[in-house]
Design a protein around this motif. Sequence first.
Motif, PDB file in Angstrom:
ATOM      1  N   ASP A   1      59.778  21.745 -82.685  1.00 51.70           N
ATOM      2  CA  ASP A   1      58.582  21.461 -81.875  1.00 51.70           C
ATOM      3  C   ASP A   1      58.871  21.663 -80.390  1.00 51.70           C
ATOM      4  O   ASP A   1      57.978  21.994 -79.616  1.00 51.70           O
ATOM      5  N   ALA A   2      60.131  21.426 -80.002  1.00 52.80           N
ATOM      6  CA  ALA A   2      60.523  21.579 -78.601  1.00 52.80           C
ATOM      7  C   ALA A   2      61.043  22.996 -78.312  1.00 52.80           C
ATOM      8  O   ALA A   2      61.622  23.233 -77.249  1.00 52.80           O
TER       9      ALA A   2
ATOM     10  N   ARG B   1      62.994  19.528 -87.429  1.00 56.34           N
ATOM     11  CA  ARG B   1      61.560  19.756 -87.176  1.00 56.34           C
ATOM     12  C   ARG B   1      61.201  19.384 -85.736  1.00 56.34           C
ATOM     13  O   ARG B   1      60.451  20.085 -85.064  1.00 56.34           O
ATOM     14  N   LYS B   2      61.746  18.257 -85.311  1.00 60.57           N
ATOM     15  CA  LYS B   2      61.468  17.773 -83.951  1.00 60.57           C
ATOM     16  C   LYS B   2      62.006  18.762 -82.912  1.00 60.57           C
ATOM     17  O   LYS B   2      61.337  19.051 -81.913  1.00 60.57           O
TER      18      LYS B   2
ATOM     19  N   GLY C   1      62.629  26.588 -86.477  1.00 63.59           N
ATOM     20  CA  GLY C   1      62.451  26.912 -85.067  1.00 63.59           C
ATOM     21  C   GLY C   1      62.624  28.376 -84.734  1.00 63.59           C
ATOM     22  O   GLY C   1      62.703  29.231 -85.615  1.00 63.59           O
TER      23      GLY C   1
END
Lengths: 228, 111
Positions: free
Chosen positions: A56-57, A52-53, A23
């Motif tokens: 993405d945010a 990873r999630k 991120g």
Amino acid sequence: MIGTWPCTLPGGRVSEELVLRFGESSGPKILIIPPLFSEHNLMRRQLVQLMRKLADAGIGSVLPDLPGWNESLQPLETQTLAFWREAMAQAARANGATHVLAVRSGAVLTPPALQGWSYAPQSGAKLLRGMVRARTIASRETGQPETSEDIYQLGRTQGAMLAGWRIGVAMFSELELAEPPKHDALVEIKQGQVGGPALWLRAEAAEDTEQVASLAGIINSGLAESAQ
Amino acid sequence: MSTTPTASDTQATEETGEGTGLPMSRAALDAELKSIIADVLGIDSEQADALDNDSGLFGHLPELDSMAVAGLLTEMEDRLDIVIEDDDVDGEMLETYGGLLAFAEGKLAEA
């Protein structure tokens, strides 16, 4: 992605330890503290999916290894919980963490300066109880039964090999007393909020995308609230 | 050790219903135990429901190593509010689903 961070050892030498980074480099950055020992292996894949999630945010996260973990060149048996706590605080500073997500027994390493979340925190005593029990079951299987009391005595006086992990005397004794911290800046996440079965109970490592989404949602809305 | 009641011993008591002081009905215990095993083995509830008294556990399921069994027992302690001693853990208790259920029933009856 994968990199290293310099961990200063008790004697002053520096050990390069691995760290996973996902991120943005600006904005919030979550220090992920995995469970200790066997549950780390069971949860690592799930935690990486969570990172990873979060990325993405737009949320950064870091998952550092400490001396004695994974590929570390430092021996596990000489590590102490006191040093791991200090090393985790070093890792937080070295990697610019703004928040923490401590998972299960990893909660006992939570740096006091960080706000964040404690996911299904487990005490050191409970962790040890499971590991000692695993050894009683395994030793019975091999026809040389030991009692839990034998193993606790061994752990306190000489250290003990528990479920494949060589736990030194200091680590053993410190774990018996280690409690996850509780304070207002640390929000506890219960498995019921995440939904589905607890993956650390599994006999084999697994991942669950719904649970990842649920955890990421809890963190995302927590960050949004604190930003207001 | 050998005083652990069998499923048939405790069944009669539980079927008498109210006032036995038992914290959990046999059906509720069966459901909770299956849910714990489903969590440990990563199977769904339908597969867990298919477990019967003769279903093999430890020794039949290669993924159920000593650490997983220890986790299973610790989870049983937490969710059933029982304490499992070293001496409680024997081959019979872990051999089949029926053995584990009978053990849990015995523990709950003691409580």
